[in-house]
Design a protein around this motif. Sequence first.
Motif, PDB file in Angstrom:
ATOM      1  N   UNK A 145      55.423  -3.773  -6.945  1.00 39.84           N
ATOM      2  CA  UNK A 145      56.363  -3.068  -7.818  1.00 39.84           C
ATOM      3  C   UNK A 145      55.877  -3.007  -9.267  1.00 39.84           C
ATOM      4  N   UNK A 146      56.343  -2.007  -9.988  1.00 39.10           N
ATOM      5  CA  UNK A 146      55.996  -1.877 -11.400  1.00 39.10           C
ATOM      6  C   UNK A 146      56.774  -2.898 -12.225  1.00 39.10           C
ATOM      7  N   UNK A 147      56.307  -3.115 -13.433  1.00 40.57           N
ATOM      8  CA  UNK A 147      56.993  -4.042 -14.339  1.00 40.57           C
ATOM      9  C   UNK A 147      58.408  -3.561 -14.627  1.00 40.57           C
ATOM     10  N   UNK A 148      58.572  -2.257 -14.877  1.00 39.89           N
ATOM     11  CA  UNK A 148      59.907  -1.720 -15.162  1.00 39.89           C
ATOM     12  C   UNK A 148      60.864  -1.964 -14.001  1.00 39.89           C
ATOM     13  N   UNK A 149      60.390  -1.741 -12.791  1.00 39.72           N
ATOM     14  CA  UNK A 149      61.232  -1.946 -11.602  1.00 39.72           C
ATOM     15  C   UNK A 149      61.699  -3.392 -11.507  1.00 39.72           C
ATOM     16  N   UNK A 150      60.788  -4.325 -11.746  1.00 41.24           N
ATOM     17  CA  UNK A 150      61.122  -5.745 -11.636  1.00 41.24           C
ATOM     18  C   UNK A 150      62.089  -6.163 -12.735  1.00 41.24           C
ATOM     19  N   UNK A 151      61.860  -5.709 -13.964  1.00 45.30           N
ATOM     20  CA  UNK A 151      62.768  -6.044 -15.066  1.00 45.30           C
ATOM     21  C   UNK A 151      64.168  -5.504 -14.777  1.00 45.30           C
ATOM     22  N   UNK A 152      64.248  -4.265 -14.326  1.00 41.67           N
ATOM     23  CA  UNK A 152      65.568  -3.679 -14.011  1.00 41.67           C
ATOM     24  C   UNK A 152      66.282  -4.493 -12.929  1.00 41.67           C
ATOM     25  N   UNK A 210      51.096  -3.727 -13.868  1.00 41.97           N
ATOM     26  CA  UNK A 210      51.078  -2.762 -14.967  1.00 41.97           C
ATOM     27  C   UNK A 210      50.789  -1.354 -14.471  1.00 41.97           C
ATOM     28  N   UNK A 211      49.972  -1.247 -13.424  1.00 46.54           N
ATOM     29  CA  UNK A 211      49.538   0.072 -12.980  1.00 46.54           C
ATOM     30  C   UNK A 211      48.986  -0.028 -11.554  1.00 46.54           C
ATOM     31  N   UNK A 212      48.983   1.079 -10.855  1.00 48.01           N
ATOM     32  CA  UNK A 212      48.274   1.269  -9.585  1.00 48.01           C
ATOM     33  C   UNK A 212      48.870   0.540  -8.375  1.00 48.01           C
ATOM     34  N   UNK A 213      49.603  -0.540  -8.576  1.00 48.09           N
ATOM     35  CA  UNK A 213      50.207  -1.291  -7.478  1.00 48.09           C
ATOM     36  C   UNK A 213      51.712  -1.401  -7.708  1.00 48.09           C
ATOM     37  N   UNK A 241      58.059 -13.667 -14.508  1.00 47.47           N
ATOM     38  CA  UNK A 241      57.399 -12.476 -13.969  1.00 47.47           C
ATOM     39  C   UNK A 241      55.897 -12.666 -14.108  1.00 47.47           C
ATOM     40  N   UNK A 242      55.216 -12.751 -12.984  1.00 47.81           N
ATOM     41  CA  UNK A 242      53.758 -12.827 -12.965  1.00 47.81           C
ATOM     42  C   UNK A 242      53.240 -11.395 -12.984  1.00 47.81           C
ATOM     43  N   UNK A 243      52.649 -11.008 -14.101  1.00 53.46           N
ATOM     44  CA  UNK A 243      52.296  -9.610 -14.339  1.00 53.46           C
ATOM     45  C   UNK A 243      50.791  -9.404 -14.221  1.00 53.46           C
ATOM     46  N   UNK A 244      50.391  -8.707 -13.177  1.00 49.00           N
ATOM     47  CA  UNK A 244      48.976  -8.406 -12.944  1.00 49.00           C
ATOM     48  C   UNK A 244      48.678  -6.971 -13.342  1.00 49.00           C
ATOM     49  N   UNK A 245      47.392  -6.657 -13.439  1.00 45.49           N
ATOM     50  CA  UNK A 245      47.037  -5.293 -13.837  1.00 45.49           C
ATOM     51  C   UNK A 245      47.330  -4.301 -12.733  1.00 45.49           C
ATOM     52  N   UNK A 246      46.923  -4.604 -11.516  1.00 42.17           N
ATOM     53  CA  UNK A 246      47.082  -3.679 -10.408  1.00 42.17           C
ATOM     54  C   UNK A 246      45.759  -3.026 -10.043  1.00 42.17           C
ATOM     55  N   UNK A 247      45.678  -2.530  -8.813  1.00 44.50           N
ATOM     56  CA  UNK A 247      44.433  -1.961  -8.302  1.00 44.50           C
ATOM     57  C   UNK A 247      44.736  -0.992  -7.170  1.00 44.50           C
ATOM     58  N   UNK A 248      43.836  -0.030  -6.975  1.00 43.79           N
ATOM     59  CA  UNK A 248      43.973   0.856  -5.818  1.00 43.79           C
ATOM     60  C   UNK A 248      43.594   0.135  -4.525  1.00 43.79           C
ATOM     61  N   UNK A 249      42.905  -0.976  -4.646  1.00 41.64           N
ATOM     62  CA  UNK A 249      42.468  -1.744  -3.482  1.00 41.64           C
ATOM     63  C   UNK A 249      43.641  -2.596  -2.989  1.00 41.64           C
ATOM     64  N   UNK A 250      44.119  -2.373  -1.775  1.00 44.60           N
ATOM     65  CA  UNK A 250      45.283  -3.142  -1.288  1.00 44.60           C
ATOM     66  C   UNK A 250      45.017  -4.634  -1.192  1.00 44.60           C
ATOM     67  N   UNK A 251      43.760  -5.055  -1.097  1.00 49.49           N
ATOM     68  CA  UNK A 251      43.453  -6.489  -1.052  1.00 49.49           C
ATOM     69  C   UNK A 251      43.867  -7.174  -2.348  1.00 49.49           C
ATOM     70  N   UNK A 252      43.794  -6.433  -3.441  1.00 49.41           N
ATOM     71  CA  UNK A 252      44.129  -7.019  -4.739  1.00 49.41           C
ATOM     72  C   UNK A 252      45.597  -7.402  -4.815  1.00 49.41           C
TER      73      UNK A 252
END
Length: 247
Positions: free
Chosen positions: A48-55, A43-46, A7-18
């Motif tokens: 799928x979430x980490x929880x969704x991917x783990x599930x 982790x946030x803002x984008x 799982x490549x876990x990024x922070x997330x951003x409101x900017x869709x380019x991120x």
Amino acid sequence: MAAPALVALAHGSRDPRSAATIKALVSEVKTMRPDLRIETAFLDLSKPSFDTVVDRLVKAGFDEIVVVPLLLTEAFHAKVDVPEAIAAATARHQGLKICATRVLGMETAFLEVLDVRLREALKDNRVRELDALVLAAAGSSDPLANQAVARLARTWGTRHKLPVTAAFASAAPPAAGEAVRAFRAEGRRHIAVASFFLAPGFLPDRVAELADEAGAVAVSEPLGAHPEVARVILARYAVGAVELVPV
């Protein structure tokens, strides 16, 4: 027995380019290791979430996961957010093993990517001469994280035999514009700024804006979906997968 999922876990951003850039980077990783189950999570803002991917992975039968934090410094997100997300996920799924690797960090290989992105910016701006460099990163309230950026900046400057300053988009001085103006005050006129960010967003945009206002001749794009970054992700995964092997 299947290899652990990555799982490549990024922070997330409101900017869709991120998110688009992060997903393109993970696509590079998948191309290099088509045999692995590889997922992108935030982790946030984008999404799928980490929880969704783990599930999703648990439902698919995976009981071992290696999380590679797509972070460039060992700061708050790495020390607090990632461990908390993993602890919550393992509490929800009995028997699930999750190993978090080191962050991507200040790999020397990333200097190659910085050079590629900077050459692109210099070409776009028709710049042929440089007499100073600024390495701009996010910045942190953790002084050790900022010191790591400063060390990388010195290494990069030595590589090009040019004076270099580390600058920060938040939490610590100097800002990119201040760094450019300081060089200009020394009589330097051809100053380029490299964006030591993984993906586009508010902070890299702010760096570019301030650097341009201060007179920088070029500002590079973030590291983005480059094969060198993908290789570091796989190197982190390899170490994490070994750590999951019972002794």
